[in-house]
Design an enzyme around this catalytic site. Structure first.
Site, PDB file in Angstrom:
ATOM      1  N   ASP A 408       0.861  -1.191   0.000  1.00 39.21           N
ATOM      2  CA  ASP A 408       0.000   0.000   0.000  1.00 39.21           C
ATOM      3  C   ASP A 408       0.897   1.241   0.000  1.00 39.21           C
ATOM      4  O   ASP A 408       2.117   1.137   0.148  1.00 39.21           O
ATOM      5  CB  ASP A 408      -0.866  -0.079   1.271  1.00 39.21           C
ATOM      6  CG  ASP A 408      -1.930   1.011   1.354  1.00 39.21           C
ATOM      7  OD1 ASP A 408      -2.313   1.577   0.313  1.00 39.21           O
ATOM      8  OD2 ASP A 408      -2.380   1.286   2.484  1.00 39.21           O
ATOM      9  N   GLU A 411       2.463   5.060  -4.008  1.00 41.09           N
ATOM     10  CA  GLU A 411       2.386   5.986  -5.166  1.00 41.09           C
ATOM     11  C   GLU A 411       3.703   6.724  -5.392  1.00 41.09           C
ATOM     12  O   GLU A 411       3.981   7.033  -6.544  1.00 41.09           O
ATOM     13  CB  GLU A 411       1.234   6.964  -4.940  1.00 41.09           C
ATOM     14  CG  GLU A 411      -0.140   6.323  -5.010  1.00 41.09           C
ATOM     15  CD  GLU A 411      -0.440   5.399  -3.824  1.00 41.09           C
ATOM     16  OE1 GLU A 411       0.114   5.661  -2.733  1.00 41.09           O
ATOM     17  OE2 GLU A 411      -1.176   4.417  -3.993  1.00 41.09           O
ATOM     18  N   ASP A 486      -9.171   3.553  -2.319  1.00 41.31           N
ATOM     19  CA  ASP A 486     -10.163   3.871  -1.278  1.00 41.31           C
ATOM     20  C   ASP A 486     -11.461   4.381  -1.877  1.00 41.31           C
ATOM     21  O   ASP A 486     -11.703   5.589  -1.973  1.00 41.31           O
ATOM     22  CB  ASP A 486      -9.585   4.903  -0.311  1.00 41.31           C
ATOM     23  CG  ASP A 486      -8.395   4.346   0.453  1.00 41.31           C
ATOM     24  OD1 ASP A 486      -8.192   3.107   0.407  1.00 41.31           O
ATOM     25  OD2 ASP A 486      -7.679   5.138   1.084  1.00 41.31           O
TER      26      ASP A 486
HETATM   27  O1  MIG Z   1      -3.717   5.986   4.789  1.00 43.38           O
HETATM   28  O2  MIG Z   1      -3.551   0.683   5.791  1.00 43.38           O
HETATM   29  O3  MIG Z   1      -5.947   2.135   0.510  1.00 43.38           O
HETATM   30  O4  MIG Z   1      -6.851  -0.121   1.843  1.00 43.38           O
HETATM   31  O5  MIG Z   1      -6.782  -0.068   4.668  1.00 43.38           O
HETATM   32  C1  MIG Z   1      -4.532   4.854   4.635  1.00 43.38           C
HETATM   33  C2  MIG Z   1      -4.691   1.445   5.967  1.00 43.38           C
HETATM   34  C3  MIG Z   1      -3.663   3.660   4.422  1.00 43.38           C
HETATM   35  C4  MIG Z   1      -4.948   2.936   2.506  1.00 43.38           C
HETATM   36  C5  MIG Z   1      -5.411   1.749   1.744  1.00 43.38           C
HETATM   37  C6  MIG Z   1      -6.418   0.997   2.563  1.00 43.38           C
HETATM   38  C7  MIG Z   1      -5.815   0.592   3.880  1.00 43.38           C
HETATM   39  C8  MIG Z   1      -5.314   1.831   4.626  1.00 43.38           C
HETATM   40  N1  MIG Z   1      -4.348   2.551   3.795  1.00 43.38           N
END
Ligand code: MIG
Length: 815
Positions: A408, A411, A486
């Site tokens: 995650d 980006e 999200d």
């Molecule tokens: O700033 O890890 O898209 O699926 O549950 C949020 C917490 C960080 C974003 C991800 C989401 C995940 C969440 N993350």
């Protein structure tokens, strides 16, 4: 959130313009030469290279300074040897003939026009604007042909057909995005132009900020450009969209077959903890007999969000928990973010410091950014040494039995700083050549999942990695599945999810899915049930929920919805032989599993704008219900014959039909002429070997064909031939129909089971059925487990049942 885009766009777009306010346009060719791979043309001060990659794929590289940047690519792995081509010179033009294509290159000014070998115009530079640059920004303007439609560009939420849109590529963390948000998390700078039966693709291989404008600035022009580096693009001829995609994935690679369990249902939330809650979720699935294969641990499993650690208060014995879950058929998947807490008592930080793997500012100091753990450093995944270092960090999680990894925030997303990502001048490495973040931003996530995939594969060579990512770039399908970030628990987002997955899917990433039910907010029972229905026909089927949102598991909406959701998930498991065969086909050929109708029916004008129904695998057309209060929906069926998947009723296509769609029943149609393999539902993949594989045959004027692919579902042995692939063919002859099942190719032998053929659309009982040269027994009543045939007049179905001999079988069905 919304303030970051203007910032990015200002910096990346306006900055070059302000350094050199006037656009310059490529002028006359001063000289040119033929090379083994194509031509190099001088257009002082610029230079251009044309490479013939294959007879149907041409690469164009334009440098405004005349000095090309590096020739390496993060995306392109397949560049076949230089094919033969002819170049003809005339006073005004150079003509290149590749076999499939004719390129006409105007000499004064330089303009490129591409036609098919028979002279049909495909695409060409605008005569006035051509290719231009300002500072480091380079753009090319192409003429739009009458009737031309544009699709693709990966993860895009705006209108599916891109005419009239201006879109950009800059991987961005945008929770609760809308239809108008652009760019999103992952970028694939690849689009299709389709008019009637003629298609081509354009792949702009440059991971810096880039943009695409389709008839918005000028109705007759499509343009695309980069903020820096070469304007490096591939023109990929079809003529069909499917051929464009095959050629695109020849260049950028294909996914490996994922582990079969990852095609099962997956359950996630932010976050399941402590261990007791994880066990409770798992046992609830089993006690309620709702199938599930994977449980995810989001960021709370870690010690203060330090990646590759466990919070030992919440998870005192991870290996034991993971092992117990495994006994129950659950695979544990954990999240891993790129940020590493800058904490000298933390071993990953100390070790990374020692190995000098972290991203550096332009002055050589380490870049520090805030994410979940507080101040963090970030591995520079553009560097091979950082990737292999990162890959080895998974050792402990693998030893604990963790089966999948969810990357995650890649980006990359940073909480502080003006652009919410790395400084644009932070150091990066472009295959050994010093580079910066601006030039490599869009591959950061891709190189992270590459490091993860390669590391996990190295550490556990006997098992296919399962990696899921939020950010990616063209070619990233080689390493990871992708989800759409999200989203929101709303009907609008259910609709957007279909569209976004279709966009990624036709751009080389077949393994996509949405957060089922919506991440932010709470769906009604109806919305959740409908979203789950779409999930059955999503390559990745995973529910997820934001922190502090109410429980959203499939049983949280009352007993009626629980029963519906159970059946919906069971349908996914019934379809697994079909879905797995579709994955195999995609891994082999690059074909998309989920496809917009225009992809399969480009000459049908009614498919051009359709993005709320889609093909799923070769045979199925799924039309999810995306509005509340529905008990039926309109489905457009392209020309041909279709069967209702639920009733077996035949319908003529080329028309809209109304399909019954009470909750729990997604409209699905089967294209005539195909065969769909299914199995009985199970609680998880491999719970027990299926005692029966059903091959439902949907004849088109008496004929049908299909394939069944099987292997061990977990190892890479299939690459050495340890698989069983069979074709099934129904043919119609003068005196009898023939149903033939091929001997399996490959060395894998599935466990013993019954094969059941259901041939639909039969109007009368056959006078005789033979199996090879022997008469085949007619069954009376339903005697499951026995061999024989049976005719069901009400269902218009002929059923043949045999124990699978794993050999060639032929049935002759008398008339
Ligand atoms: O700033 O890890 O898209 O699926 O549950 C949020 C917490 C960080 C974003 C991800 C989401 C995940 C969440 N993350």
């Amino acid at each position: 959130m919304s303030s970051r885009f203007p910032a990015v766009i200002l910096i990346l777009c306006l900055l070059p313009a302000s350094l050199n306010a006037q656009w310059q346009s490529a002028g006359a060719v001063s000289s040119w030469k033929k090379t083994a791979a194509g031509l190099i043309l001088q257009l002082p001060p610029a230079a251009l290279e044309i490479q013939i990659v294959t007879p149907a794929v041409v690469r164009v590289r334009f440098s405004p300074t005349g000095r090309f940047t590096s020739d390496s690519s993060w995306a392109v792995i397949g560049r076949p040897g230089a094919p033969e081509f002819r170049a003809e010179d005339s006073p005004t033009h150079i003509r290149i003939l590749t076999g499939d294509l004719r390129l006409d290159i105007g000499k004064s000014p330089y303009r490129l026009s591409v036609s098919t070998a028979d002279g049909t115009f495909l695409c060409g530079d605008d005569t006035i604007r051509g290719t231009g640059w300002s500072g480091s920004a380079v753009t090319v303007w192409k003429r739009i042909s009458a009737g031309e439609h544009f699709y693709g560009l990966g993860e895009k939420s705006n209108a599916f057909e891109k005419s009239g849109s201006a879109l950009s590529m800059w991987n961005s963390d945008i929770p609760a995005y809308t239809e108008n948000t652009d760019p999103l998390y992952q970028d694939i700078p690849f689009y299709y132009a389709i008019r009637d039966s003629l298609s081509y693709g354009v792949f702009l291989d440059n991971p810096s900020f880039s943009h695409f404008i389709f008839g918005k600035e000028d109705r007759s022009l499509a343009s695309f450009g980069v903020s820096g580096g070469d304007l490096n693009y591939y023109l990929i001829y079809g003529p069909s969209p499917r051929e464009v995609l095959r050629r695109f994935t020849d260049l950028t690679g294909r996914m490996h077959l994922p582990p079969l369990w990852s095609l099962g249902y997956q359950q996630c939330r932010w976050s399941y903890y402590p261990e007791r809650r994880v066990r409770e979720i798992a046992s609830t699935f089993r006690s309620k007999k709702i199938p599930c294969d994977a449980i995810y641990l989001d960021i709370h499993y870690m010690e203060g969000y330090r990646v590759f650690t466990w919070d030992t208060a919440r998870f005192p014995s991870p290996s034991a928990m993971v092992a117990d879950l495994k006994k129950d058929g659950f695979k544990t998947v954990v999240i891993i973010d790129p940020g590493i807490k800058a904490d000298s008592s933390y071993s990953a930080y100390r070790d990374g410091e020692r190995n000098r793997v972290f991203v550096q500012n332009a002055d050589g100091s380490e870049f520090i950014g805030k994410v979940w753990p507080g101040d963090c450093v970030f591995p520079d995944f553009t560097r091979a040494s950082a990737r292999s270092w990162w890959g080895s960090l998974y050792e402990g999680l693998i030893a604990a039995g963790v089966r999948g990894f969810w990357n995650d925030m890649n980006e990359p997303s940073v909480f502080d700083g003006p652009q919410k990502t790395f400084p644009l001048n932070a150091r990066a490495d472009d295959h050994g050549i010093p580079s910066d973040h601006a030039a490599t931003h869009n591959v950061y996530g891709m190189q992270m999942v590459r490091a993860t995939y390669e590391g996990v594969r190295r550490l556990r060579p006997d098992e296919r990695p399962f990696v899921l990512t939020r950010a990616n770039y063209a070619g990233g399908q080689r390493y990871s599945a992708a989800w759409t970030g999200d989203n929101v628990s709303s009907w609008e987002h259910l609709r957007l999810g279909i569209r976004i997955c279709l966009g990624m899917s036709i751009c080389g990433q077949p393994f996509t899915g949405t957060d089922i039910g919506g991440f932010i907010g709470m769906p009604t029972g109806e919305l959740y049930a409908r979203w789950l229905e779409f999930g059955v026909f999503s390559p990745l089927m995973r529910s997820h929920a934001e922190i502090n949102s109410p429980n959203k598991e499939p049983w949280e909406y009352g007993p009626d919805f629980e029963a519906v959701n159970r059946k919906t998930i069971e349908l996914r498991y019934q379809l697994l032989p079909y879905i797995y065969s579709a994955f195999r086909n995609s891994a082999e050929t690059g074909d998309a599993i989920m496809r917009p109708l225009v992809f399969d029916y480009p000459a049908d004008p009614r498919t051009a704008l359709c993005d709320d129904e889609f093909m799923f695998g070769i045979a199925l057309l799924a039309a999810p219900v995306t509005e509340p209060g529905q008990s039926a929906r309109t489905v457009y069926l392209p020309a041909g014959t279709w069967y209702d998947f639920h009733t077996g009723n035949r319908t003529a296509g080329g028309a809209e039909v109304t399909s019954a769609a009470p909750i729990g029943r997604i409209p699905v149609f089967v294209k005539a002429g195909t065969i769909v393999p299914t199995q009985p539902a199970e609680q998880y993949v491999g719970e027990k070997p299926p005692d029966r594989i059903t091959l439902t045959v949907y004849p088109d004027r008496g004929t049908a064909e299909g394939a069944l692919y099987e292997d061990d579902g977990i190892s890479f042995d299939y690459m050495n031939g340890n698989y069983a692939e069979r074709t099934v063919h129904l043919g119609s002859g003068a005196a009898s129909d023939t149903l033939a099942l091929s001997e399996p190719s490959g060395t894998y032998t599935p466990p013993p089971r019954l094969l059941e053929f259901r041939i639909l659309g039969r109007d009368s009982v056959p006078p005789s059925v033979r199996r090879g040269s022997s008469p085949f027994r007619q069954m009376t009543g339903r005697s499951a487990g026995e061999e024989g045939w049976e005719f069901r007049p009400a269902e218009h179905e002929l059923i043949l049942r045999v124990r699978d001999s794993f050999r060639h079988e032929v049935f002759l069905i008398g008339r």
